[in-house]
Design a protein around this motif. Structure first.
Motif, PDB file in Angstrom:
ATOM      1  N   HIS A 276      46.230  43.356  30.126  1.00  0.00           N
ATOM      2  CA  HIS A 276      45.159  42.856  29.199  1.00  0.00           C
ATOM      3  C   HIS A 276      44.947  41.636  29.186  1.00  0.00           C
ATOM      4  O   HIS A 276      45.067  40.936  28.336  1.00  0.00           O
ATOM      5  CB  HIS A 276      45.274  43.386  27.749  1.00  0.00           C
ATOM      6  N   ALA A 277      44.333  41.167  30.440  1.00  0.00           N
ATOM      7  CA  ALA A 277      44.052  39.772  30.462  1.00  0.00           C
ATOM      8  C   ALA A 277      42.445  39.582  29.907  1.00  0.00           C
ATOM      9  O   ALA A 277      41.676  40.376  30.029  1.00  0.00           O
ATOM     10  CB  ALA A 277      43.892  39.243  31.938  1.00  0.00           C
ATOM     11  N   LEU A 278      42.334  37.990  29.753  1.00  0.00           N
ATOM     12  CA  LEU A 278      41.105  37.935  29.234  1.00  0.00           C
ATOM     13  C   LEU A 278      40.039  37.950  30.258  1.00  0.00           C
ATOM     14  O   LEU A 278      38.840  38.224  30.274  1.00  0.00           O
ATOM     15  CB  LEU A 278      41.113  36.481  28.677  1.00  0.00           C
ATOM     16  N   VAL A 279      40.347  37.723  31.468  1.00  0.00           N
ATOM     17  CA  VAL A 279      39.489  37.313  32.891  1.00  0.00           C
ATOM     18  C   VAL A 279      39.985  38.270  33.541  1.00  0.00           C
ATOM     19  O   VAL A 279      41.186  38.032  34.096  1.00  0.00           O
ATOM     20  CB  VAL A 279      39.343  36.025  33.066  1.00  0.00           C
ATOM     21  N   GLY A 280      39.341  39.270  34.390  1.00  0.00           N
ATOM     22  CA  GLY A 280      39.688  39.927  35.338  1.00  0.00           C
ATOM     23  C   GLY A 280      40.907  41.098  35.215  1.00  0.00           C
ATOM     24  O   GLY A 280      41.340  40.882  34.167  1.00  0.00           O
ATOM     25  N   SER A 281      41.046  41.760  36.238  1.00  0.00           N
ATOM     26  CA  SER A 281      42.270  42.659  36.458  1.00  0.00           C
ATOM     27  C   SER A 281      42.682  42.410  37.842  1.00  0.00           C
ATOM     28  O   SER A 281      42.015  42.337  38.805  1.00  0.00           O
ATOM     29  CB  SER A 281      41.762  44.034  36.059  1.00  0.00           C
ATOM     30  N   HIS A 282      44.117  42.954  37.905  1.00  0.00           N
ATOM     31  CA  HIS A 282      44.656  43.023  39.392  1.00  0.00           C
ATOM     32  C   HIS A 282      45.376  44.411  39.617  1.00  0.00           C
ATOM     33  O   HIS A 282      45.731  45.100  38.825  1.00  0.00           O
ATOM     34  CB  HIS A 282      45.708  41.886  39.329  1.00  0.00           C
ATOM     35  N   ILE A 283      45.439  44.486  40.704  1.00  0.00           N
ATOM     36  CA  ILE A 283      46.042  45.795  41.090  1.00  0.00           C
ATOM     37  C   ILE A 283      47.742  45.700  41.596  1.00  0.00           C
ATOM     38  O   ILE A 283      48.077  46.692  41.972  1.00  0.00           O
ATOM     39  CB  ILE A 283      45.247  46.591  42.238  1.00  0.00           C
ATOM     40  N   GLY A 284      48.019  44.487  41.840  1.00  0.00           N
ATOM     41  CA  GLY A 284      49.405  44.210  42.162  1.00  0.00           C
ATOM     42  C   GLY A 284      49.240  44.164  43.879  1.00  0.00           C
ATOM     43  O   GLY A 284      48.521  44.655  44.489  1.00  0.00           O
ATOM     44  N   PRO A 285      50.317  43.560  44.514  1.00  0.00           N
ATOM     45  CA  PRO A 285      50.435  43.423  46.008  1.00  0.00           C
ATOM     46  C   PRO A 285      50.679  44.715  46.522  1.00  0.00           C
ATOM     47  O   PRO A 285      50.290  44.858  47.874  1.00  0.00           O
ATOM     48  CB  PRO A 285      51.365  42.482  46.035  1.00  0.00           C
ATOM     49  N   VAL A 286      51.522  45.582  46.004  1.00  0.00           N
ATOM     50  CA  VAL A 286      52.077  46.737  46.771  1.00  0.00           C
ATOM     51  C   VAL A 286      50.667  47.686  46.966  1.00  0.00           C
ATOM     52  O   VAL A 286      50.392  48.237  48.104  1.00  0.00           O
ATOM     53  CB  VAL A 286      52.980  47.453  45.994  1.00  0.00           C
ATOM     54  N   ALA A 287      50.009  47.882  45.836  1.00  0.00           N
ATOM     55  CA  ALA A 287      48.927  48.662  45.721  1.00  0.00           C
ATOM     56  C   ALA A 287      47.832  48.009  46.491  1.00  0.00           C
ATOM     57  O   ALA A 287      47.083  48.840  47.240  1.00  0.00           O
ATOM     58  CB  ALA A 287      48.336  48.991  44.247  1.00  0.00           C
ATOM     59  N   HIS A 288      47.709  46.932  46.465  1.00  0.00           N
ATOM     60  CA  HIS A 288      46.659  46.283  47.421  1.00  0.00           C
ATOM     61  C   HIS A 288      46.918  46.642  48.686  1.00  0.00           C
ATOM     62  O   HIS A 288      46.123  46.927  49.538  1.00  0.00           O
ATOM     63  CB  HIS A 288      46.580  44.706  47.086  1.00  0.00           C
ATOM     64  N   ALA A 289      48.043  46.286  49.419  1.00  0.00           N
ATOM     65  CA  ALA A 289      48.395  46.717  50.842  1.00  0.00           C
ATOM     66  C   ALA A 289      48.050  47.936  51.122  1.00  0.00           C
ATOM     67  O   ALA A 289      47.629  48.346  52.035  1.00  0.00           O
ATOM     68  CB  ALA A 289      49.693  46.346  50.990  1.00  0.00           C
ATOM     69  N   VAL A 290      48.489  48.845  50.368  1.00  0.00           N
ATOM     70  CA  VAL A 290      48.375  50.581  50.509  1.00  0.00           C
ATOM     71  C   VAL A 290      46.901  50.893  50.642  1.00  0.00           C
ATOM     72  O   VAL A 290      46.608  51.381  51.359  1.00  0.00           O
ATOM     73  CB  VAL A 290      49.099  51.400  49.482  1.00  0.00           C
ATOM     74  N   LEU A 291      46.192  50.232  49.582  1.00  0.00           N
ATOM     75  CA  LEU A 291      44.721  50.661  49.438  1.00  0.00           C
ATOM     76  C   LEU A 291      43.922  50.224  50.766  1.00  0.00           C
ATOM     77  O   LEU A 291      43.118  50.838  51.073  1.00  0.00           O
ATOM     78  CB  LEU A 291      44.011  50.145  48.287  1.00  0.00           C
ATOM     79  N   HIS A 292      44.534  49.063  51.451  1.00  0.00           N
ATOM     80  CA  HIS A 292      43.670  48.552  52.578  1.00  0.00           C
ATOM     81  C   HIS A 292      44.146  49.248  53.826  1.00  0.00           C
ATOM     82  O   HIS A 292      43.567  49.070  54.746  1.00  0.00           O
ATOM     83  CB  HIS A 292      43.611  47.085  52.438  1.00  0.00           C
ATOM     84  N   HIS A 293      45.190  49.670  54.010  1.00  0.00           N
ATOM     85  CA  HIS A 293      45.796  50.061  55.032  1.00  0.00           C
ATOM     86  C   HIS A 293      46.387  51.451  55.244  1.00  0.00           C
ATOM     87  O   HIS A 293      46.913  51.906  56.448  1.00  0.00           O
ATOM     88  CB  HIS A 293      46.839  48.925  55.533  1.00  0.00           C
ATOM     89  N   ALA A 294      46.646  52.225  54.030  1.00  0.00           N
ATOM     90  CA  ALA A 294      47.095  53.579  54.340  1.00  0.00           C
ATOM     91  C   ALA A 294      46.348  54.484  55.104  1.00  0.00           C
ATOM     92  O   ALA A 294      45.069  54.406  54.916  1.00  0.00           O
ATOM     93  CB  ALA A 294      47.362  54.240  52.936  1.00  0.00           C
TER      94      ALA A 294
END
Length: 304
Positions: A276-294
């Protein structure tokens, strides 16, 4: 409330997502909703040239309705017994999809392939939705077929009637997230297939990057990590006794191992920590890698 909503814009990836969502809805015996979102005024507006003519706006609305009718007809023909509805929303894509996700159990979106490289290329809309929604989101690439989720037949040919390939789960032992684990187990149960669980760990991070870690200590740490992984999975194995589980504690980034495992998976499941950040959101490095290359569809499940 439809259990599954799929975003449809006429692109090959969104049509593949609709097919995937239809198969999932049949398997769950749930209602599927095809959703087209878009702001006709925003998409036609050109700075310094004023608001577009009403006829142009109506043409876009008619195209949207036609797209939904055609997709509904095609899916109904291909999937007898599918309960399906459609919805048009005139709003900006990200807020509209986030609002739609609040009214469903699962949101399905298409994701563009990386040209000649198999994998995902997340557009700003999909990335923003994945990073901010509180509902599970499945990303499906263009060209995804039912046969890709199943094992080849006895002759080695692609088939849509053979058993499902296994479900792969990326698990963080420190913060596993009940919603993430349950989603993976439940999916494997419905598909009558196995669940492969991958947990990545690194001795250097445990003892500090500058610390010297001998082989004996590394072996002890590996054994401890395996015990921790089994401890996390034990209650879920008891809850889902019909699901055969293969658990792996691997050294290195879990993302790399999950991408490799996706080649033989029907679905890859990863978690996303709610922040619950004030600015933006993140998906995390593992999810990021999987989403881009799976190479298989990917489910991103938010958890606290």
């Amino acid at each position: 409330m439809p259990a599954i909503i799929v975003g449809l814009d006429g692109s090959p990836e969104s049509l593949a997502a609709a097919e995937w969502a239809a198969r999932e809805a049949i398997q769950r015996e749930e209602l599927l909703c095809l959703l087209h979102v878009g702001d006709p005024l925003g998409s036609l507006y050109i700075p310094y040239m004023g608001v577009p003519a009403p006829g142009a706006v109506q043409a876009l609305r008619d195209w949207s309705a036609h797209l939904l009718r055609e997709a509904q007809s095609r899916l109904t023909e291909r999937h007898p017994g599918l309960r399906i509805t459609t919805r048009q929303t005139e709003a900006e894509a990200v807020p509209a999809l986030l609002a739609a996700a609040e009214d469903t159990e699962l949101l399905v979106l298409g994701s563009r392939a990386l040209g000649t490289v198999t994998g995902f290329l997340l557009g700003s809309v999909a990335l923003a939705v994945v990073a901010r929604t509180d509902r599970p989101v499945v990303l499906v690439r263009a060209g995804e077929h039912a046969e890709d989720e199943h094992l080849p037949d006895a002759a080695g040919a692609a088939s849509g009637t053979t058993p499902y390939r296994e479900v792969v789960l990326g698990l963080d032992v420190e913060e596993p997230g009940d919603a993430v684990v349950e989603f993976a187990f439940e999916t494997a149960r419905r598909r009558v297939t196995g669940l492969r669980v991958v947990h990545g760990w690194n001795p250097a991070t445990a003892y500090g990057y500058g610390a010297f870690v001998d082989s004996g200590l590394t072996a002890d740490m590996a054994e401890e990590t395996r015990h921790g992984l089994n401890d996390v999975l034990r209650p879920w194995k008891e809850k889902f006794p019909e699901v055969e589980v293969r658990a792996q504690a691997v050294i290195g980034s879990a993302g790399r191992h999950l991408v490799h495992a996706s080649r033989d998976a029907s679905l890859v499941v990863v978690g996303r920590k709610r922040r619950h950040a004030l600015v933006g959101s993140h998906i995390g490095p593992v999810a990021h890698a999987v989403l881009h290359h799976a190479t298989a569809p990917v489910a991103v499940v938010p958890h606290d």
